[in-house]
Design a protein around this motif. Structure first.
Motif, PDB file in Angstrom:
ATOM      1  N   THR A 159      36.017  37.476  47.470  1.00  0.00           N
ATOM      2  CA  THR A 159      34.657  37.068  47.130  1.00  0.00           C
ATOM      3  C   THR A 159      34.336  37.477  45.688  1.00  0.00           C
ATOM      4  OG1 THR A 159      33.546  39.140  47.723  1.00  0.00           O
ATOM      5  CG2 THR A 159      34.113  37.648  49.533  1.00  0.00           C
ATOM      6  N   PRO A 160      33.125  37.188  45.211  1.00  0.00           N
ATOM      7  CA  PRO A 160      32.734  37.651  43.879  1.00  0.00           C
ATOM      8  C   PRO A 160      32.713  39.161  43.713  1.00  0.00           C
ATOM      9  CG  PRO A 160      31.349  35.829  44.548  1.00  0.00           C
ATOM     10  CD  PRO A 160      32.175  36.186  45.746  1.00  0.00           C
ATOM     11  N   VAL A 161      32.867  39.916  44.807  1.00  0.00           N
ATOM     12  CA  VAL A 161      32.958  41.366  44.675  1.00  0.00           C
ATOM     13  C   VAL A 161      34.091  41.740  43.727  1.00  0.00           C
ATOM     14  CG1 VAL A 161      33.519  43.493  45.918  1.00  0.00           C
ATOM     15  CG2 VAL A 161      31.906  41.867  46.904  1.00  0.00           C
ATOM     16  N   THR A 162      35.205  41.022  43.806  1.00  0.00           N
ATOM     17  CA  THR A 162      36.320  41.243  42.883  1.00  0.00           C
ATOM     18  C   THR A 162      36.410  40.153  41.828  1.00  0.00           C
ATOM     19  OG1 THR A 162      37.790  40.117  44.464  1.00  0.00           O
ATOM     20  CG2 THR A 162      37.737  42.528  44.531  1.00  0.00           C
ATOM     21  N   GLY A 163      35.892  38.960  42.123  1.00  0.00           N
ATOM     22  CA  GLY A 163      36.049  37.837  41.203  1.00  0.00           C
ATOM     23  C   GLY A 163      35.067  37.822  40.046  1.00  0.00           C
ATOM     24  N   ASN A 164      33.838  38.314  40.262  1.00  0.00           N
ATOM     25  CA  ASN A 164      32.820  38.281  39.207  1.00  0.00           C
ATOM     26  C   ASN A 164      32.859  39.555  38.369  1.00  0.00           C
ATOM     27  OD1 ASN A 164      32.018  35.810  40.072  1.00  0.00           O
ATOM     28  ND2 ASN A 164      29.942  36.390  40.628  1.00  0.00           N
ATOM     29  N   SER A 166      34.662  41.323  34.535  1.00  0.00           N
ATOM     30  CA  SER A 166      35.245  40.970  33.244  1.00  0.00           C
ATOM     31  C   SER A 166      36.754  40.821  33.390  1.00  0.00           C
ATOM     32  CB  SER A 166      34.906  42.033  32.205  1.00  0.00           C
ATOM     33  OG  SER A 166      35.337  43.315  32.628  1.00  0.00           O
ATOM     34  N   PHE A 167      37.308  39.802  32.773  1.00  0.00           N
ATOM     35  CA  PHE A 167      38.685  39.390  33.024  1.00  0.00           C
ATOM     36  C   PHE A 167      39.700  40.482  32.695  1.00  0.00           C
ATOM     37  CE2 PHE A 167      42.613  37.276  31.507  1.00  0.00           C
ATOM     38  CZ  PHE A 167      43.033  36.763  32.722  1.00  0.00           C
ATOM     39  N   ILE A 168      39.701  40.966  31.484  1.00  0.00           N
ATOM     40  CA  ILE A 168      40.725  41.914  31.059  1.00  0.00           C
ATOM     41  C   ILE A 168      40.452  43.316  31.594  1.00  0.00           C
ATOM     42  CG2 ILE A 168      41.840  43.007  29.075  1.00  0.00           C
ATOM     43  CD1 ILE A 168      42.622  40.124  29.418  1.00  0.00           C
ATOM     44  N   ALA A 169      39.248  43.820  31.363  1.00  0.00           N
ATOM     45  CA  ALA A 169      38.950  45.217  31.668  1.00  0.00           C
ATOM     46  C   ALA A 169      38.974  45.531  33.149  1.00  0.00           C
ATOM     47  CB  ALA A 169      37.585  45.586  31.079  1.00  0.00           C
ATOM     48  N   GLU A 170      38.475  44.622  33.997  1.00  0.00           N
ATOM     49  CA  GLU A 170      38.306  44.955  35.414  1.00  0.00           C
ATOM     50  C   GLU A 170      39.217  44.186  36.360  1.00  0.00           C
ATOM     51  OE1 GLU A 170      34.062  46.056  36.544  1.00  0.00           O
ATOM     52  OE2 GLU A 170      33.725  44.612  34.930  1.00  0.00           O
ATOM     53  N   ILE A 171      39.680  43.011  35.972  1.00  0.00           N
ATOM     54  CA  ILE A 171      40.568  42.257  36.857  1.00  0.00           C
ATOM     55  C   ILE A 171      42.028  42.512  36.502  1.00  0.00           C
ATOM     56  CG2 ILE A 171      41.276  39.954  37.598  1.00  0.00           C
ATOM     57  CD1 ILE A 171      38.443  39.028  37.350  1.00  0.00           C
ATOM     58  N   LYS A 173      43.296  44.749  34.342  1.00  0.00           N
ATOM     59  CA  LYS A 173      43.644  46.154  34.176  1.00  0.00           C
ATOM     60  C   LYS A 173      42.851  47.079  35.091  1.00  0.00           C
ATOM     61  CE  LYS A 173      44.972  45.696  29.300  1.00  0.00           C
ATOM     62  NZ  LYS A 173      44.760  46.201  27.915  1.00  0.00           N
ATOM     63  N   GLY A 174      42.087  46.530  35.987  1.00  0.00           N
ATOM     64  CA  GLY A 174      41.210  47.336  36.815  1.00  0.00           C
ATOM     65  C   GLY A 174      41.843  47.834  38.098  1.00  0.00           C
ATOM     66  N   GLU A 175      40.978  48.193  39.040  1.00  0.00           N
ATOM     67  CA  GLU A 175      41.406  48.802  40.296  1.00  0.00           C
ATOM     68  C   GLU A 175      42.336  47.898  41.092  1.00  0.00           C
ATOM     69  OE1 GLU A 175      39.277  50.815  44.255  1.00  0.00           O
ATOM     70  OE2 GLU A 175      38.110  49.627  42.810  1.00  0.00           O
ATOM     71  N   TYR A 176      42.040  46.604  41.106  1.00  0.00           N
ATOM     72  CA  TYR A 176      42.846  45.668  41.887  1.00  0.00           C
ATOM     73  C   TYR A 176      43.698  44.782  40.973  1.00  0.00           C
ATOM     74  CZ  TYR A 176      39.939  47.011  45.855  1.00  0.00           C
ATOM     75  OH  TYR A 176      39.311  47.718  46.851  1.00  0.00           O
ATOM     76  N   LYS A 177      44.287  45.383  39.967  1.00  0.00           N
ATOM     77  CA  LYS A 177      45.062  44.609  38.999  1.00  0.00           C
ATOM     78  C   LYS A 177      46.249  43.885  39.642  1.00  0.00           C
ATOM     79  CE  LYS A 177      47.589  48.781  37.569  1.00  0.00           C
ATOM     80  NZ  LYS A 177      47.879  49.686  36.414  1.00  0.00           N
ATOM     81  N   GLU A 178      46.812  44.450  40.719  1.00  0.00           N
ATOM     82  CA  GLU A 178      47.939  43.787  41.370  1.00  0.00           C
ATOM     83  C   GLU A 178      47.511  42.519  42.091  1.00  0.00           C
ATOM     84  OE1 GLU A 178      50.926  45.636  43.492  1.00  0.00           O
ATOM     85  OE2 GLU A 178      51.079  47.432  42.245  1.00  0.00           O
ATOM     86  N   TRP A 179      46.227  42.392  42.337  1.00  0.00           N
ATOM     87  CA  TRP A 179      45.707  41.207  43.017  1.00  0.00           C
ATOM     88  C   TRP A 179      45.094  40.217  42.028  1.00  0.00           C
ATOM     89  CZ3 TRP A 179      46.958  40.753  47.991  1.00  0.00           C
ATOM     90  CH2 TRP A 179      47.258  41.905  48.716  1.00  0.00           C
ATOM     91  N   ALA A 180      45.313  40.437  40.743  1.00  0.00           N
ATOM     92  CA  ALA A 180      44.667  39.600  39.728  1.00  0.00           C
ATOM     93  C   ALA A 180      44.986  38.122  39.912  1.00  0.00           C
ATOM     94  CB  ALA A 180      45.084  40.063  38.328  1.00  0.00           C
ATOM     95  N   GLN A 181      46.254  37.806  40.199  1.00  0.00           N
ATOM     96  CA  GLN A 181      46.628  36.397  40.365  1.00  0.00           C
ATOM     97  C   GLN A 181      45.953  35.784  41.580  1.00  0.00           C
ATOM     98  OE1 GLN A 181      50.958  36.687  40.371  1.00  0.00           O
ATOM     99  NE2 GLN A 181      51.004  35.949  38.265  1.00  0.00           N
TER     100      GLN A 181
END
Length: 220
Positions: A159-164, A166-171, A173-181
């Motif tokens: 959901t937007p909890v992880t999707g909304n 900032s692209f670089i800082a939080e998706i 390189k963030g907590e769930y970076k392995e799920w970025a794709q």
């Protein structure tokens, strides 16, 4: 005095139950109930103080009252401009859209598990076992492959909890970076058990990955 005592009790009640961290009006914000009567008391105090100045000029009195009303109306004018402005996103925050969460109840069984970045909503609205999204894909695979949860993880609801974020800082390189794709919906699920994906309605803000096509109507 009675109003003051009621406000005190309301303050104690709000202190006991607390507030969530999200912005906006809360269900237990009892101060809202006291706004009208407190405003009347405040207005009465201002008028009493003005009368003690003993200013007899009528145009000054009218200017004072007009300014008083304008200042009091500023919050309402702001809300009116917001209502008359362009509509915002139809997806509220947090993105609780019960009908489109409950639909996963028909896609899964009671013995199956759905991982999500918002597991409490899945458990409540879809009435299904829900696992908080593991920090790594490896953790997800270990839980699924070794049957540590007394059931298979057949869905991944993002959901937007992880999707909304900032692209670089939080998706990336963030907590769930392995799920970025997965969050960006740009994944090649060749080695991942959930190979099927569908975007849910309401502006496609949410996405559901599954082990098979569970949403297409079939006759068999």
């Amino acid at each position: 005095m009675h109003v003051l005592l009621m406000d005190r009790d309301g303050f104690i009640g709000m202190g006991v139950f607390g507030f969530s961290e999200r912005a906006g009006l809360h269900a237990n914000d009892l101060h809202v109930l006291f706004v009208p009567i407190m405003s009347f008391y405040g207005l009465a105090l201002v008028l009493v103080m003005w009368s003690r100045l003993q200013i007899s000029a009528r145009f000054i009195w009218l200017g004072f009252v007009t300014a008083l009303y304008l200042v009091s109306a500023l919050p309402f004018i702001d809300q009116l401009l917001e209502l008359l402005g362009p509509p915002g996103s139809r997806v509220a925050w947090p993105p609780y859209i019960p009908p489109y969460i409950a639909i996963m109840n028909g896609w899964t069984t009671e013995k199956e598990i759905i991982a999500s970045d918002m597991p409490w909503a899945v458990a409540w609205y879809a009435d299904r076992k829900s696992l908080w999204l593991p920090l790594t894909v490896k953790d997800f695979l270990d839980l699924n492959d070794y049957g540590r949860l007394d059931g298979r993880i057949v869905g991944l609801y993002l959901t937007p909890v992880t999707g909304n974020k900032s692209f670089i800082a939080e998706i990336v390189k963030g907590e769930y970076k392995e799920w970025a794709q997965f969050i960006m919906r740009n994944v090649s699920a060749r080695d991942f058990p959930l190979k099927y994906v569908t975007a849910l309605p309401m502006e496609n803000e949410c996405v559901f990955y599954s082990d098979r096509d569970r949403w297409t109507n079939r006759e068999d």
